[in-house]
Structure formats: C-alpha cells, structure tokens
Design a protein around this motif. Structure first.
Motif, PDB file in Angstrom:
ATOM      1  N   ARG A  22     -28.380  16.498  34.643  1.00 26.54           N
ATOM      2  CA  ARG A  22     -27.672  17.746  34.315  1.00 26.54           C
ATOM      3  C   ARG A  22     -28.153  18.882  35.210  1.00 26.54           C
ATOM      4  N   ARG A  23     -29.449  18.930  35.478  1.00 27.73           N
ATOM      5  CA  ARG A  23     -29.995  19.969  36.358  1.00 27.73           C
ATOM      6  C   ARG A  23     -29.594  19.713  37.805  1.00 27.73           C
ATOM      7  N   ILE A  24     -29.606  18.446  38.210  1.00 28.15           N
ATOM      8  CA  ILE A  24     -29.163  18.109  39.571  1.00 28.15           C
ATOM      9  C   ILE A  24     -27.738  18.617  39.766  1.00 28.15           C
ATOM     10  N   ASN A  25     -26.881  18.322  38.804  1.00 21.83           N
ATOM     11  CA  ASN A  25     -25.481  18.744  38.905  1.00 21.83           C
ATOM     12  C   ASN A  25     -25.357  20.255  39.041  1.00 21.83           C
ATOM     13  N   ALA A  26     -26.065  20.992  38.195  1.00 23.41           N
ATOM     14  CA  ALA A  26     -25.966  22.456  38.211  1.00 23.41           C
ATOM     15  C   ALA A  26     -26.476  23.025  39.539  1.00 23.41           C
ATOM     16  N   LEU A  27     -27.606  22.522  40.000  1.00 26.03           N
ATOM     17  CA  LEU A  27     -28.178  23.030  41.249  1.00 26.03           C
ATOM     18  C   LEU A  27     -27.336  22.632  42.458  1.00 26.03           C
ATOM     19  N   ARG A  32     -24.230  24.731  42.588  1.00 27.81           N
ATOM     20  CA  ARG A  32     -24.534  26.090  43.063  1.00 27.81           C
ATOM     21  C   ARG A  32     -24.802  26.080  44.561  1.00 27.81           C
ATOM     22  N   GLY A  33     -25.491  25.062  45.054  1.00 29.26           N
ATOM     23  CA  GLY A  33     -25.721  24.937  46.491  1.00 29.26           C
ATOM     24  C   GLY A  33     -24.414  24.822  47.261  1.00 29.26           C
ATOM     25  N   LEU A  34     -23.483  24.033  46.738  1.00 27.08           N
ATOM     26  CA  LEU A  34     -22.172  23.890  47.379  1.00 27.08           C
ATOM     27  C   LEU A  34     -21.406  25.213  47.376  1.00 27.08           C
ATOM     28  N   GLU A  35     -21.502  25.952  46.281  1.00 26.20           N
ATOM     29  CA  GLU A  35     -20.823  27.248  46.204  1.00 26.20           C
ATOM     30  C   GLU A  35     -21.385  28.221  47.239  1.00 26.20           C
ATOM     31  N   ILE A  36     -22.705  28.253  47.364  1.00 21.77           N
ATOM     32  CA  ILE A  36     -23.340  29.152  48.336  1.00 21.77           C
ATOM     33  C   ILE A  36     -22.954  28.745  49.754  1.00 21.77           C
ATOM     34  N   ALA A  37     -22.970  27.445  50.036  1.00 19.12           N
ATOM     35  CA  ALA A  37     -22.572  26.969  51.372  1.00 19.12           C
ATOM     36  C   ALA A  37     -21.140  27.390  51.673  1.00 19.12           C
ATOM     37  N   ASP A  44     -28.373  23.117  53.205  1.00 17.00           N
ATOM     38  CA  ASP A  44     -29.717  22.888  53.736  1.00 17.00           C
ATOM     39  C   ASP A  44     -30.768  23.449  52.785  1.00 17.00           C
ATOM     40  N   GLY A  45     -32.015  23.385  53.212  1.00 11.75           N
ATOM     41  CA  GLY A  45     -33.120  23.856  52.379  1.00 11.75           C
ATOM     42  C   GLY A  45     -33.020  25.322  52.014  1.00 11.75           C
ATOM     43  N   ASN A  46     -32.580  26.162  52.948  1.00 11.98           N
ATOM     44  CA  ASN A  46     -32.451  27.598  52.671  1.00 11.98           C
ATOM     45  C   ASN A  46     -31.412  27.859  51.588  1.00 11.98           C
ATOM     46  N   ILE A  47     -30.295  27.145  51.670  1.00  9.94           N
ATOM     47  CA  ILE A  47     -29.248  27.314  50.658  1.00  9.94           C
ATOM     48  C   ILE A  47     -29.747  26.832  49.300  1.00  9.94           C
ATOM     49  N   MET A  48     -30.452  25.688  49.285  1.00  8.84           N
ATOM     50  CA  MET A  48     -30.978  25.189  48.006  1.00  8.84           C
ATOM     51  C   MET A  48     -32.020  26.137  47.433  1.00  8.84           C
ATOM     52  N   GLU A  49     -32.775  26.796  48.312  1.00 10.40           N
ATOM     53  CA  GLU A  49     -33.751  27.780  47.824  1.00 10.40           C
ATOM     54  C   GLU A  49     -33.030  28.920  47.104  1.00 10.40           C
ATOM     55  N   GLU A  56     -31.242  31.216  41.637  1.00 12.25           N
ATOM     56  CA  GLU A  56     -30.163  31.822  40.863  1.00 12.25           C
ATOM     57  C   GLU A  56     -29.731  31.004  39.652  1.00 12.25           C
ATOM     58  N   THR A  57     -29.986  29.710  39.652  1.00 10.01           N
ATOM     59  CA  THR A  57     -29.421  28.829  38.647  1.00 10.01           C
ATOM     60  C   THR A  57     -30.272  28.809  37.378  1.00 10.01           C
ATOM     61  N   ILE A  58     -29.583  28.942  36.261  1.00  6.03           N
ATOM     62  CA  ILE A  58     -30.226  28.847  34.945  1.00  6.03           C
ATOM     63  C   ILE A  58     -29.603  27.667  34.230  1.00  6.03           C
TER      64      ILE A  58
END
Length: 195
Positions: free
Chosen positions: A160-165, A168-173, A182-187, A192-194
């Motif tokens: 569930r956390r993998i999915n949420a993160l 969010r990474g895909l949205e930021i990209a 990449d790592g910067n986007i995942m950071e 931001e993700t709760i």
C-alpha cells in the motif's frame, strides 16, 4: 463457497447486519434481533445447499468492541453441530493486539488460523513496481535503481505504501515533464506523501 465481503467495517451492530444482509441481497429488517435471525437462517440455508458462507471483514482493526462481541456470538451459533460460516478478519497489526484484549479472548480462540503479512524485500519491491508499470502499459523501466532503493526504504516493502509513493513519484515526474522517476523525484515524493 459464498463470500460476503465487508470493505468498510461499521461501529454499530444494526449497521453490520444491514450491510451483511444487503450483500446477500436480502432487505434488512429494522430490528437487530430480526436481522440476526435472518442472517443465521440465510447462513444455515446456504450451508444446507452446499455453499459455505465466508464472511470477510476488511479493516477489522476498526471494529468496535460491541461489533466484535456480536461476531463472537455469531460464531458461537450451532457450534456443537458444525460451523455455520467461516470468518476472516483482515486488518492492520493492531488487530492482533485488539483480539488479545480482555473480553475478546473467546472470539480470538475461534479464529483458528492467523497470518501476518510482512513487507516485500528490495528485489520483490523492484519486481512489484516493474510488474505494475508493465500492466499500466510501460514498455521500459520507469523507475531508476536509485528511485527503487528510496521507494523500498520509505515504504518498508508494504504494498500500500509502495503504491502511494510510486504514484506520487509518477505525478511529480509528469509535472516536471520527465519520463523517468529518479532518486530526486522519489525524495520529493517521500517528503510529501502521507499514508
């Protein structure tokens, strides 16, 4: 088997019976005692027809003490003859602690099988993300190795956390106009993700 799935547990007994009867396509009566009788009767009829009713309650850690007690009483029905239905409670780790509390011992004793899901390891997380991005139509890896490492670290391998993160990474990209997370986007995503 006849599965009766309750995705959002209720806190009031009458609502529980209403939801269960509606899942079985039965108009619920107003009185709780009549609802209880109809549910038991329906479970017995299903059993006589060769179908084993399986009541699956998701998010069971949210159940109120009164609903837990009602479930205990339901599982006690015709216990000497044969079990009328099977009960599956699914929930967060605190469900084990709730069932261990004084007053819930009888219900806990009736739950004969227990299983605790642990998080995925790093390689399983990588495979999980690759599988889901492929299902979504991606022809190439979307997450870099660094992104997967951060995704694993912050999600602890919990799907569930993998999915949420990952989402969010895909949205930021997308907002940045890039096609790889990449790592910067995942950071950014992890800050931001709760969940």
């Amino acid at each position: 088997f006849k599965f009766i799935y309750v995705p959002n547990p209720v806190m009031v007994i009458r609502e529980m019976y209403r939801d269960l009867l509606r899942e079985l396509q039965i108009d619920p009566p107003w009185a709780t005692s009549e609802s209880r009788r109809r549910l038991r009767e329906t479970f017995c009829n299903l059993r006589q027809e060769g179908q084993i009713p399986v009541l699956v309650i998701d998010e069971a850690h949210c159940l109120s003490p009164s609903v837990l007690e009602e479930l205990r009483m339901l599982t006690n029905f015709e216990m000497d003859a044969y079990p009328v239905f099977s009960l599956i409670l699914s929930g967060h780790p605190e469900l084990s602690r709730i069932l261990a509390r004084r007053g819930n011992e009888a219900l806990a004793q009736r739950l004969t099988l227990r299983y605790h899901l642990i998080g995925l390891d790093r390689e399983e997380t990588k495979a999980y993300v690759a599988h889901h991005t492929k299902l979504a139509g991606a022809a190439r890896p979307v997450f870099t190795e660094d992104a997967i490492a951060q995704l694993f670290q912050f999600s602890q391998g919990i799907p569930r956390r993998i999915n949420a993160l990952a989402l969010r990474g895909l949205e930021i990209a997308y907002l940045q106009g890039v096609q790889t997370v990449d790592g910067n986007i995942m950071e950014l995503a992890t800050s931001e993700t709760i969940y």
